[in-house]
Design a protein around this motif. Sequence first.
Motif, mmCIF file in Angstrom:
data_model
loop_
_atom_site.group_PDB
_atom_site.id
_atom_site.type_symbol
_atom_site.label_atom_id
_atom_site.label_comp_id
_atom_site.label_asym_id
_atom_site.label_seq_id
_atom_site.Cartn_x
_atom_site.Cartn_y
_atom_site.Cartn_z
ATOM 1 N N HIS A 172 0.235 -2.170 -2.039
ATOM 2 C CA HIS A 172 -1.178 -1.805 -2.279
ATOM 3 C C HIS A 172 -2.070 -2.269 -0.867
ATOM 4 O O HIS A 172 -1.858 -3.303 -0.640
ATOM 5 C CB HIS A 172 -1.748 -2.549 -3.631
ATOM 6 N N LYS A 173 -2.828 -1.298 -0.812
ATOM 7 C CA LYS A 173 -3.875 -1.475 0.480
ATOM 8 C C LYS A 173 -5.121 -0.949 0.307
ATOM 9 O O LYS A 173 -5.063 0.649 0.078
ATOM 10 C CB LYS A 173 -3.163 -1.280 1.684
ATOM 11 N N ASP A 174 -6.278 -1.427 0.342
ATOM 12 C CA ASP A 174 -7.380 -0.812 -0.048
ATOM 13 C C ASP A 174 -7.584 0.467 -0.965
ATOM 14 O O ASP A 174 -8.235 1.335 -0.571
ATOM 15 C CB ASP A 174 -8.090 -0.244 1.573
ATOM 16 N N GLY A 175 -7.203 -0.024 -2.137
ATOM 17 C CA GLY A 175 -7.228 0.950 -3.301
ATOM 18 C C GLY A 175 -6.013 1.971 -3.334
ATOM 19 O O GLY A 175 -6.063 2.843 -4.259
ATOM 20 N N LYS A 176 -5.084 1.915 -2.467
ATOM 21 C CA LYS A 176 -4.247 2.962 -2.436
ATOM 22 C C LYS A 176 -2.978 2.302 -2.571
ATOM 23 O O LYS A 176 -2.834 1.295 -2.082
ATOM 24 C CB LYS A 176 -4.193 3.860 -1.329
ATOM 25 N N LEU A 177 -1.953 2.997 -3.111
ATOM 26 C CA LEU A 177 -0.236 2.774 -2.904
ATOM 27 C C LEU A 177 0.200 3.207 -1.903
ATOM 28 O O LEU A 177 0.104 4.458 -1.838
ATOM 29 C CB LEU A 177 0.394 3.079 -4.318
ATOM 30 N N TYR A 178 0.888 2.620 -1.012
ATOM 31 C CA TYR A 178 1.404 3.356 0.194
ATOM 32 C C TYR A 178 2.702 2.901 0.380
ATOM 33 O O TYR A 178 3.362 1.856 -0.038
ATOM 34 C CB TYR A 178 0.740 2.613 1.679
ATOM 35 N N GLU A 179 3.693 4.103 0.733
ATOM 36 C CA GLU A 179 5.046 3.938 0.901
ATOM 37 C C GLU A 179 5.301 3.780 2.384
ATOM 38 O O GLU A 179 4.833 4.367 3.167
ATOM 39 C CB GLU A 179 5.784 5.213 0.258
ATOM 40 N N PHE A 180 6.132 2.631 2.768
ATOM 41 C CA PHE A 180 6.286 2.328 4.267
ATOM 42 C C PHE A 180 7.797 2.664 4.513
ATOM 43 O O PHE A 180 8.477 1.975 3.934
ATOM 44 C CB PHE A 180 5.993 0.745 4.482
ATOM 45 N N ASP A 181 8.220 3.426 5.188
ATOM 46 C CA ASP A 181 9.362 3.776 5.892
ATOM 47 C C ASP A 181 9.334 3.954 7.197
ATOM 48 O O ASP A 181 8.543 4.905 7.726
ATOM 49 C CB ASP A 181 9.708 5.104 5.155
ATOM 50 N N GLY A 182 10.029 3.389 8.080
ATOM 51 C CA GLY A 182 10.019 3.330 9.423
ATOM 52 C C GLY A 182 10.674 4.614 10.135
ATOM 53 O O GLY A 182 10.361 4.646 11.444
ATOM 54 N N ARG A 183 11.162 5.389 9.260
ATOM 55 C CA ARG A 183 11.661 6.557 9.829
ATOM 56 C C ARG A 183 10.491 7.518 9.751
ATOM 57 O O ARG A 183 10.759 8.774 10.419
ATOM 58 C CB ARG A 183 13.033 7.085 8.928
ATOM 59 N N ARG A 184 9.397 7.336 9.232
ATOM 60 C CA ARG A 184 8.351 8.320 8.978
ATOM 61 C C ARG A 184 7.371 8.406 9.981
ATOM 62 O O ARG A 184 7.102 7.323 10.876
ATOM 63 C CB ARG A 184 7.703 8.242 7.680
ATOM 64 N N LYS A 185 6.529 9.380 10.169
ATOM 65 C CA LYS A 185 5.448 9.256 11.180
ATOM 66 C C LYS A 185 4.208 8.442 10.788
ATOM 67 O O LYS A 185 3.512 7.696 11.465
ATOM 68 C CB LYS A 185 4.769 10.460 11.203
ATOM 69 N N PHE A 186 3.871 8.061 9.559
ATOM 70 C CA PHE A 186 3.035 7.424 9.134
ATOM 71 C C PHE A 186 3.468 6.883 7.471
ATOM 72 O O PHE A 186 4.197 7.282 6.881
ATOM 73 C CB PHE A 186 1.723 8.056 9.011
ATOM 74 N N PRO A 187 2.477 5.768 6.928
ATOM 75 C CA PRO A 187 2.729 5.547 5.516
ATOM 76 C C PRO A 187 2.352 6.734 4.977
ATOM 77 O O PRO A 187 1.603 7.312 5.038
ATOM 78 C CB PRO A 187 1.736 4.248 5.385
ATOM 79 N N ILE A 188 3.141 6.528 3.800
ATOM 80 C CA ILE A 188 2.906 7.984 2.887
ATOM 81 C C ILE A 188 1.942 7.337 1.541
ATOM 82 O O ILE A 188 2.174 6.357 0.880
ATOM 83 C CB ILE A 188 4.176 8.385 1.862
ATOM 84 N N SER A 189 0.709 7.988 1.194
ATOM 85 C CA SER A 189 -0.112 7.751 0.453
ATOM 86 C C SER A 189 0.464 8.152 -1.217
ATOM 87 O O SER A 189 0.675 9.291 -1.094
ATOM 88 C CB SER A 189 -1.496 8.170 0.488
ATOM 89 N N HIS A 190 0.402 7.265 -2.032
ATOM 90 C CA HIS A 190 0.914 7.781 -3.555
ATOM 91 C C HIS A 190 -0.587 7.718 -4.355
ATOM 92 O O HIS A 190 -0.265 7.494 -5.478
ATOM 93 C CB HIS A 190 1.967 6.832 -3.939
ATOM 94 N N GLY A 191 -1.608 7.708 -3.891
ATOM 95 C CA GLY A 191 -2.755 7.806 -4.656
ATOM 96 C C GLY A 191 -3.520 6.546 -4.802
ATOM 97 O O GLY A 191 -2.858 5.427 -4.517
ATOM 98 N N ASP A 192 -4.257 6.396 -5.847
ATOM 99 C CA ASP A 192 -5.113 5.354 -6.214
ATOM 100 C C ASP A 192 -4.262 4.275 -6.908
ATOM 101 O O ASP A 192 -3.390 4.495 -7.665
ATOM 102 C CB ASP A 192 -6.319 5.644 -7.112
#
Length: 228
Positions: A172-192
Motif C-alpha cells: 500500500h502506498k498513498d491510498g493505492k495497492l501497488y504490485e511490484f515486479d522488476g520485470r515490468r515497466k512500472f508498478p501496477i496499480s490495483h486501485g484504492d
Amino acid sequence: MVRWLPLESNPAVMNKFMSGLGVPASWTIHDVYGLDDDMLAMVPQPVCAVILLYPFSDKQEDFKKKQEEEQETAGGDIPENVYFMKQFVGNACGTVALIHAVANNRDRIELSDGALKEFLDKTESMNPEDKGHALEGDDGISKAHEESAQEGQTEAPDREAQVNEHFVAFVHKDGKLYEFDGRRKFPISHGDASADSVLADAAKVCRQYMDRDPDESRFAVVALACSE
C-alpha cells in the motif's frame, strides 16, 4: 547476465536474510496458508506487504502484457514516493520483491545500519534501471542472498537452471495497492486501498492469479507483518 541462486518462499529463510540485512526483528515474514477470511485472520497484524510466488505460464504472461499496456495507455508511470527497481540479476526476484516490500515501508520499518539501508540510501534518487544495475554489483546484498538461498528446505537448484516461478510484492502506498515486479515497466496499480487492508486487498489479486491457472498448484503467499 549475473545469476544468483533462487530464494525459496520460506519464512525462516527470508527472515534470516532480512535480519542479516538490518531489518528489525519486529518485522517478519509469515506464511499465508489460505486466502479466505478465516485463514487471513491467522496472519499477525499489521501487515505492510504481501509477496506472491507464482508459476510462469502463457496465460499469466499474456494477461500481464495486456494489463501493462492498458495502464500505460491510461498514463502509467511511477508514482512519486514509490521505490521501484528493475530486475537485471537472474533468479533475484525473491530479493527484489523483499526490497520492494521494505523500501516502500521505510516510514514503518526502521532499518539498522547494514547492506540494505546503505543500498536504499544510495539508490533512492536513481531511476528504476540504475537501481537494478546497482543491485548487480552490490556485494553485501548478493552475499546475504546466496547464504540464504543455500539454507532452504529443498536443495538449491543450479544458478544456471531455468526457474519457472517468480516473486511479486504488493504494498500500500498513498491510498493505492501497488504490485511490484522488476520485470515490468512500472508498478501496477490495483486501485484504492488502505494501510489496514493490505492483506485482504492483496489476497484478492492473488486469487486472480490462481484463477487464471486453476490446474496449477505452485503458488505460495507470505506476508511481511509486525510480530510484536
